[in-house]
Design an enzyme around this catalytic site. Structure first.
Site, PDB file in Angstrom:
ATOM      1  N   ASP A   8      55.557   5.984 131.604  1.00 28.94           N
ATOM      2  CA  ASP A   8      54.122   5.764 131.786  1.00 28.94           C
ATOM      3  C   ASP A   8      53.577   6.878 132.681  1.00 28.94           C
ATOM      4  O   ASP A   8      54.193   7.260 133.668  1.00 28.94           O
ATOM      5  CB  ASP A   8      53.871   4.389 132.417  1.00 28.94           C
ATOM      6  CG  ASP A   8      52.430   3.957 132.272  1.00 28.94           C
ATOM      7  OD1 ASP A   8      52.170   3.005 131.502  1.00 28.94           O
ATOM      8  OD2 ASP A   8      51.553   4.572 132.928  1.00 28.94           O
ATOM      9  N   ILE A   9      52.400   7.369 132.335  1.00 29.94           N
ATOM     10  CA  ILE A   9      51.806   8.483 133.080  1.00 29.94           C
ATOM     11  C   ILE A   9      51.352   8.053 134.481  1.00 29.94           C
ATOM     12  O   ILE A   9      51.260   8.883 135.381  1.00 29.94           O
ATOM     13  CB  ILE A   9      50.631   9.100 132.269  1.00 29.94           C
ATOM     14  CG1 ILE A   9      50.390  10.539 132.652  1.00 29.94           C
ATOM     15  CG2 ILE A   9      49.377   8.268 132.378  1.00 29.94           C
ATOM     16  CD1 ILE A   9      49.470  11.282 131.681  1.00 29.94           C
ATOM     17  N   ASN A  13      50.494  -6.172 126.938  1.00 35.49           N
ATOM     18  CA  ASN A  13      49.110  -6.626 127.006  1.00 35.49           C
ATOM     19  C   ASN A  13      48.534  -6.633 125.605  1.00 35.49           C
ATOM     20  O   ASN A  13      48.629  -5.640 124.880  1.00 35.49           O
ATOM     21  CB  ASN A  13      48.295  -5.687 127.896  1.00 35.49           C
ATOM     22  CG  ASN A  13      48.675  -5.817 129.356  1.00 35.49           C
ATOM     23  OD1 ASN A  13      48.844  -6.917 129.866  1.00 35.49           O
ATOM     24  ND2 ASN A  13      48.843  -4.688 130.039  1.00 35.49           N
ATOM     25  N   GLU A  26      44.562  -1.564 127.165  1.00 29.35           N
ATOM     26  CA  GLU A  26      43.766  -0.323 127.191  1.00 29.35           C
ATOM     27  C   GLU A  26      44.001   0.523 125.946  1.00 29.35           C
ATOM     28  O   GLU A  26      43.066   1.131 125.424  1.00 29.35           O
ATOM     29  CB  GLU A  26      44.147   0.528 128.416  1.00 29.35           C
ATOM     30  CG  GLU A  26      43.582   0.029 129.721  1.00 29.35           C
ATOM     31  CD  GLU A  26      44.142   0.801 130.901  1.00 29.35           C
ATOM     32  OE1 GLU A  26      44.642   1.929 130.708  1.00 29.35           O
ATOM     33  OE2 GLU A  26      44.099   0.258 132.016  1.00 29.35           O
ATOM     34  N   VAL A  27      45.237   0.614 125.545  1.00 28.71           N
ATOM     35  CA  VAL A  27      45.571   1.493 124.418  1.00 28.71           C
ATOM     36  C   VAL A  27      45.843   0.629 123.180  1.00 28.71           C
ATOM     37  O   VAL A  27      46.755  -0.203 123.187  1.00 28.71           O
ATOM     38  CB  VAL A  27      46.809   2.364 124.743  1.00 28.71           C
ATOM     39  CG1 VAL A  27      47.144   3.266 123.558  1.00 28.71           C
ATOM     40  CG2 VAL A  27      46.564   3.198 125.997  1.00 28.71           C
ATOM     41  N   HIS A  40      52.407  -1.671 122.623  1.00 27.97           N
ATOM     42  CA  HIS A  40      53.371  -1.061 123.547  1.00 27.97           C
ATOM     43  C   HIS A  40      53.913  -2.116 124.478  1.00 27.97           C
ATOM     44  O   HIS A  40      53.215  -3.054 124.862  1.00 27.97           O
ATOM     45  CB  HIS A  40      52.732   0.080 124.336  1.00 27.97           C
ATOM     46  CG  HIS A  40      51.447  -0.269 125.009  1.00 27.97           C
ATOM     47  ND1 HIS A  40      50.256  -0.380 124.324  1.00 27.97           N
ATOM     48  CD2 HIS A  40      51.154  -0.550 126.306  1.00 27.97           C
ATOM     49  CE1 HIS A  40      49.296  -0.701 125.166  1.00 27.97           C
ATOM     50  NE2 HIS A  40      49.810  -0.824 126.379  1.00 27.97           N
ATOM     51  N   HIS A  56      55.619  -2.567 128.179  1.00 31.27           N
ATOM     52  CA  HIS A  56      55.920  -1.964 129.480  1.00 31.27           C
ATOM     53  C   HIS A  56      57.284  -2.485 129.929  1.00 31.27           C
ATOM     54  O   HIS A  56      57.549  -3.696 129.858  1.00 31.27           O
ATOM     55  CB  HIS A  56      54.892  -2.406 130.529  1.00 31.27           C
ATOM     56  CG  HIS A  56      53.481  -1.982 130.260  1.00 31.27           C
ATOM     57  ND1 HIS A  56      52.882  -0.916 130.902  1.00 31.27           N
ATOM     58  CD2 HIS A  56      52.536  -2.493 129.436  1.00 31.27           C
ATOM     59  CE1 HIS A  56      51.631  -0.792 130.493  1.00 31.27           C
ATOM     60  NE2 HIS A  56      51.388  -1.745 129.596  1.00 31.27           N
TER      61      HIS A  56
END
Ligand code: AMP
Length: 122
Positions: free
Chosen positions: A33-34, A91, A99-100, A104, A106
């Site tokens: 993760d960025i 999420n 958000e994206v 995905h 985490h």
């Protein structure tokens, strides 16, 4: 929700923007993760165009589904958190503040992660 090919993970999958890749196979890509929230914070994504878990559960092949789960466990081992413990979180949608819009997972670890969910009025 329709899949948006301009989302950031689609762009990572196409190689248009860089990511610190940790694992890749025919069905899955994993990268750091960025904006890591824990010492280990890895994102595991299916390569297919899936917006959410709902979408994935509906349309993904058994091979894709298994690949995502296996990658999560493998990455936890490789990151050294399988024994100490870790958390997997996805999420989905508005109430989860996704958000994206590309499914995905985490993978958090490397410290005690505290409560599972912040209390609403805590
Ligand atoms: P979510 O709120 O579950 O949709 O989480 C999206 C996650 O994607 C956040 O933790 C972001 O830090 C992460 N993220 C956004 N852009 C990038 C990127 N270019 N490379 C890696 N992670 C990213």
């Amino acid at each position: 929700m329709a899949y948006d090919d301009a989302n950031v993970f689609a762009r990572i999958l196409r190689g248009e923007i860089p990511a610190k890749k940790l694992y890749e196979d025919a069905h899955v890509l994993a990268f750091n993760d960025i904006r890591p929230q824990t010492p280990v914070h890895i994102l595991v994504i299916p390569k297919g165009r899936y917006v959410s878990l709902d979408d994935f559960a509906e349309r993904a092949t058994d091979a894709e589904t298994a690949a995502v789960l296996r990658a999560l466990a493998r990455l936890a081992r490789e990151a050294g958190v399988a024994a100490s413990g870790y958390r997997v979180l996805a999420n989905n949608g508005r109430d989860a503040n996704q958000e994206v819009p590309h499914l995905h997972f985490h993978l958090f670890g490397g410290k005690n992660l505290g409560r599972m969910i912040k209390p609403v009025d805590g």
